[in-house]
Motif scaffolding. Sequence first.
Motif, PDB file in Angstrom:
ATOM      1  N   ARG A  63     -14.087   5.888   4.835  1.00 32.68           N
ATOM      2  CA  ARG A  63     -13.210   5.033   4.177  1.00 32.68           C
ATOM      3  C   ARG A  63     -11.810   4.735   5.043  1.00 32.68           C
ATOM      4  O   ARG A  63     -11.378   3.599   4.926  1.00 32.68           O
ATOM      5  CB  ARG A  63     -13.136   5.315   2.626  1.00 32.68           C
ATOM      6  N   ALA A  69     -21.091   4.496   1.857  1.00 34.29           N
ATOM      7  CA  ALA A  69     -22.333   3.894   2.568  1.00 34.29           C
ATOM      8  C   ALA A  69     -22.233   2.283   2.257  1.00 34.29           C
ATOM      9  O   ALA A  69     -21.890   1.846   1.082  1.00 34.29           O
ATOM     10  CB  ALA A  69     -23.568   4.291   1.862  1.00 34.29           C
ATOM     11  N   GLU A 124       0.755  -1.281  -0.078  1.00 37.44           N
ATOM     12  CA  GLU A 124       0.140  -0.110  -0.137  1.00 37.44           C
ATOM     13  C   GLU A 124       0.836   1.306  -0.280  1.00 37.44           C
ATOM     14  O   GLU A 124       1.665   1.390   0.713  1.00 37.44           O
ATOM     15  CB  GLU A 124      -1.070  -0.106   1.124  1.00 37.44           C
ATOM     16  N   LYS A 142     -10.539   7.227   0.436  1.00 34.84           N
ATOM     17  CA  LYS A 142     -11.062   7.508  -0.889  1.00 34.84           C
ATOM     18  C   LYS A 142     -12.397   8.400  -0.610  1.00 34.84           C
ATOM     19  O   LYS A 142     -13.252   8.163   0.417  1.00 34.84           O
ATOM     20  CB  LYS A 142     -11.752   5.831  -1.352  1.00 34.84           C
TER      21      LYS A 142
HETATM   22  C1  LIG Z   1     -18.620   8.570  -6.857  1.00 41.35           C
HETATM   23  C2  LIG Z   1     -18.532   7.276  -6.215  1.00 41.35           C
HETATM   24  C3  LIG Z   1     -19.088   6.928  -5.023  1.00 41.35           C
HETATM   25  C4  LIG Z   1     -19.076   5.645  -4.315  1.00 41.35           C
HETATM   26  N1  LIG Z   1     -19.783   5.258  -3.073  1.00 41.35           N
HETATM   27  C5  LIG Z   1     -19.821   4.064  -2.892  1.00 41.35           C
HETATM   28  C6  LIG Z   1     -20.470   3.810  -1.695  1.00 41.35           C
HETATM   29  O1  LIG Z   1     -21.188   4.821  -0.897  1.00 41.35           O
HETATM   30  N2  LIG Z   1     -20.530   2.363  -0.908  1.00 41.35           N
HETATM   31  C7  LIG Z   1     -19.743   1.712  -1.565  1.00 41.35           C
HETATM   32  O2  LIG Z   1     -19.732   0.369  -1.057  1.00 41.35           O
HETATM   33  N3  LIG Z   1     -18.802   1.829  -2.904  1.00 41.35           N
HETATM   34  C8  LIG Z   1     -18.893   3.041  -3.273  1.00 41.35           C
HETATM   35  N4  LIG Z   1     -18.208   3.305  -4.417  1.00 41.35           N
HETATM   36  C9  LIG Z   1     -17.568   2.111  -4.698  1.00 41.35           C
HETATM   37  C10 LIG Z   1     -16.027   2.040  -4.059  1.00 41.35           C
HETATM   38  O3  LIG Z   1     -15.384   3.241  -3.972  1.00 41.35           O
HETATM   39  C11 LIG Z   1     -15.302   1.213  -4.900  1.00 41.35           C
HETATM   40  O4  LIG Z   1     -15.806  -0.072  -5.253  1.00 41.35           O
HETATM   41  C12 LIG Z   1     -14.017   0.723  -4.278  1.00 41.35           C
HETATM   42  O5  LIG Z   1     -13.167   1.799  -3.643  1.00 41.35           O
HETATM   43  C13 LIG Z   1     -13.077  -0.085  -4.837  1.00 41.35           C
HETATM   44  O6  LIG Z   1     -12.315  -0.716  -3.965  1.00 41.35           O
HETATM   45  P1  LIG Z   1     -10.694  -1.426  -4.544  1.00 41.35           P
HETATM   46  O7  LIG Z   1     -10.019  -2.153  -3.241  1.00 41.35           O
HETATM   47  O8  LIG Z   1     -10.849  -2.032  -5.780  1.00 41.35           O
HETATM   48  O9  LIG Z   1      -9.967   0.000  -5.030  1.00 41.35           O
HETATM   49  P2  LIG Z   1      -9.378   1.385  -4.070  1.00 41.35           P
HETATM   50  O10 LIG Z   1     -10.338   1.434  -3.006  1.00 41.35           O
HETATM   51  O11 LIG Z   1      -9.211   2.390  -5.114  1.00 41.35           O
HETATM   52  O12 LIG Z   1      -8.022   1.237  -3.683  1.00 41.35           O
HETATM   53  C14 LIG Z   1      -6.836   0.820  -4.260  1.00 41.35           C
HETATM   54  C15 LIG Z   1      -5.655   0.961  -3.114  1.00 41.35           C
HETATM   55  O13 LIG Z   1      -4.396   0.647  -4.132  1.00 41.35           O
HETATM   56  C16 LIG Z   1      -3.611   1.453  -3.553  1.00 41.35           C
HETATM   57  N5  LIG Z   1      -2.359   1.771  -4.806  1.00 41.35           N
HETATM   58  C17 LIG Z   1      -2.816   2.263  -5.857  1.00 41.35           C
HETATM   59  N6  LIG Z   1      -1.587   2.135  -6.725  1.00 41.35           N
HETATM   60  C18 LIG Z   1      -0.597   1.487  -6.217  1.00 41.35           C
HETATM   61  C19 LIG Z   1       0.702   1.235  -6.353  1.00 41.35           C
HETATM   62  N7  LIG Z   1       1.285   1.495  -7.522  1.00 41.35           N
HETATM   63  N8  LIG Z   1       1.505   0.695  -5.197  1.00 41.35           N
HETATM   64  C20 LIG Z   1       0.882   0.474  -4.128  1.00 41.35           C
HETATM   65  N9  LIG Z   1      -0.429   0.822  -3.699  1.00 41.35           N
HETATM   66  C21 LIG Z   1      -1.233   1.386  -4.750  1.00 41.35           C
HETATM   67  C22 LIG Z   1      -4.172   2.941  -3.344  1.00 41.35           C
HETATM   68  O14 LIG Z   1      -3.529   3.669  -2.378  1.00 41.35           O
HETATM   69  C23 LIG Z   1      -5.669   2.624  -2.837  1.00 41.35           C
HETATM   70  O15 LIG Z   1      -5.409   2.255  -1.363  1.00 41.35           O
HETATM   71  C24 LIG Z   1     -18.255   4.540  -4.955  1.00 41.35           C
HETATM   72  C25 LIG Z   1     -17.688   4.810  -6.135  1.00 41.35           C
HETATM   73  C26 LIG Z   1     -17.543   6.110  -6.799  1.00 41.35           C
HETATM   74  C27 LIG Z   1     -16.866   6.490  -8.257  1.00 41.35           C
END
Ligand SMILES: Cc1cc2nc3c(=O)[nH]c(=O)nc-3n(C[C@H](O)[C@H](O)[C@H](O)COP(=O)(O)OP(=O)(O)OC[C@H]3O[C@@H](n4cnc5c(N)ncnc54)[C@H](O)[C@@H]3O)c2cc1C
Length: 265
Positions: free
Chosen positions: A93, A44, A32, A39
């Motif tokens: 988050r 929610a 990380e 985020k």
């Molecule tokens: C406008 C909007 C509103 C939303 N609202 C909701 C909601 O209310 N409830 C809900 O459940 N979902 C919601 N979502 C969806 C939710 O935000 C995503 O589904 C979720 O964040 C995806 O999780 P993830 O772990 O795939 O990626 P991410 O949360 O994007 O995590 C990726 C991680 O990788 C790390 N990272 C990136 N590149 C590197 C690298 N090169 N080296 C090391 N670390 C790295 C980042 O720092 C980050 O911590 C919403 C989405 C949007 C667009």
Amino acid sequence: MTLRVAVVGSGPAGSSAAEILAKAGIETYLFERKLDNAKPCGGAIPLCMVSEFDLPPQIIDRQVRKMKMISPSNREVDINLIKEDEYIGMCRREVLDGFLRDRAASLGANLINATVHKLDIPTNNTDPYTIHYVDHSEGGATGIAKTLKVDAIIGADGANSRIAKEIDAGDYNYAIAFQERIRLPEDKMAYYNNLAEMYVGDDVSTDFYAWVFPKYDHVAVGTGTMQVNKASIKQLQAGIRARAARKLAGGQIIKVEAHPIPEHP
Ligand SMILES: Cc1cc2nc3c(=O)[nH]c(=O)nc-3n(C[C@H](O)[C@H](O)[C@H](O)COP(=O)(O)OP(=O)(O)OC[C@H]3O[C@@H](n4cnc5c(N)ncnc54)[C@H](O)[C@@H]3O)c2cc1C
């Protein structure tokens, strides 16, 4: 030999994957780049996620049982959860992600505070991958360049994924989210005690929705839109601030967040 797996990114996807791997006795590395990452998504969570992710109650700031959907012409539809044990969980988050990450680490995943920037991909089925990363754990401005050899990699590094680029995974869509955390005067906060609001209309988002969601001691006011419209995100945020202006009057912005967020693969 024990299988070595690197998970890049410790959002909900990466930390959950790392937890499952660690529990299975696999040598797990969880990368990380930013441990205090928050985020700007609404945060929610549906009730099913609480049991599926085995979340303890302290992860949820508020258990909201009323949701107001507000139309472009400000018509309101109230959705009330009537069953006592049903609610929509409101999280921050940074709290949720931190909990899932720490739990994966406590179960045996090796947490590495580092940015992964390059992969060497093996040309046969037996050689390992080499991960090139910059380790930030010493706290210096530039970090320390390091490498790690693993047998498999899970790219959970969100929108603009470095891992997706390194394996030439092609184009994929993402959304951009913008959120302001606002501390309200007590009487205004009382209105959001057990209530979340979702706004729709082109003034707040052409393809998504905007929200006012109550958090621990403040509200999160935000919006999102697909990447094609990302230039308009600040204008859309001004739209939700205008629509909810009366209810947010006297509020103080305590944090502003903007970030791309992965959409469906
Ligand atoms: C406008 C909007 C509103 C939303 N609202 C909701 C909601 O209310 N409830 C809900 O459940 N979902 C919601 N979502 C969806 C939710 O935000 C995503 O589904 C979720 O964040 C995806 O999780 P993830 O772990 O795939 O990626 P991410 O949360 O994007 O995590 C990726 C991680 O990788 C790390 N990272 C990136 N590149 C590197 C690298 N090169 N080296 C090391 N670390 C790295 C980042 O720092 C980050 O911590 C919403 C989405 C949007 C667009």
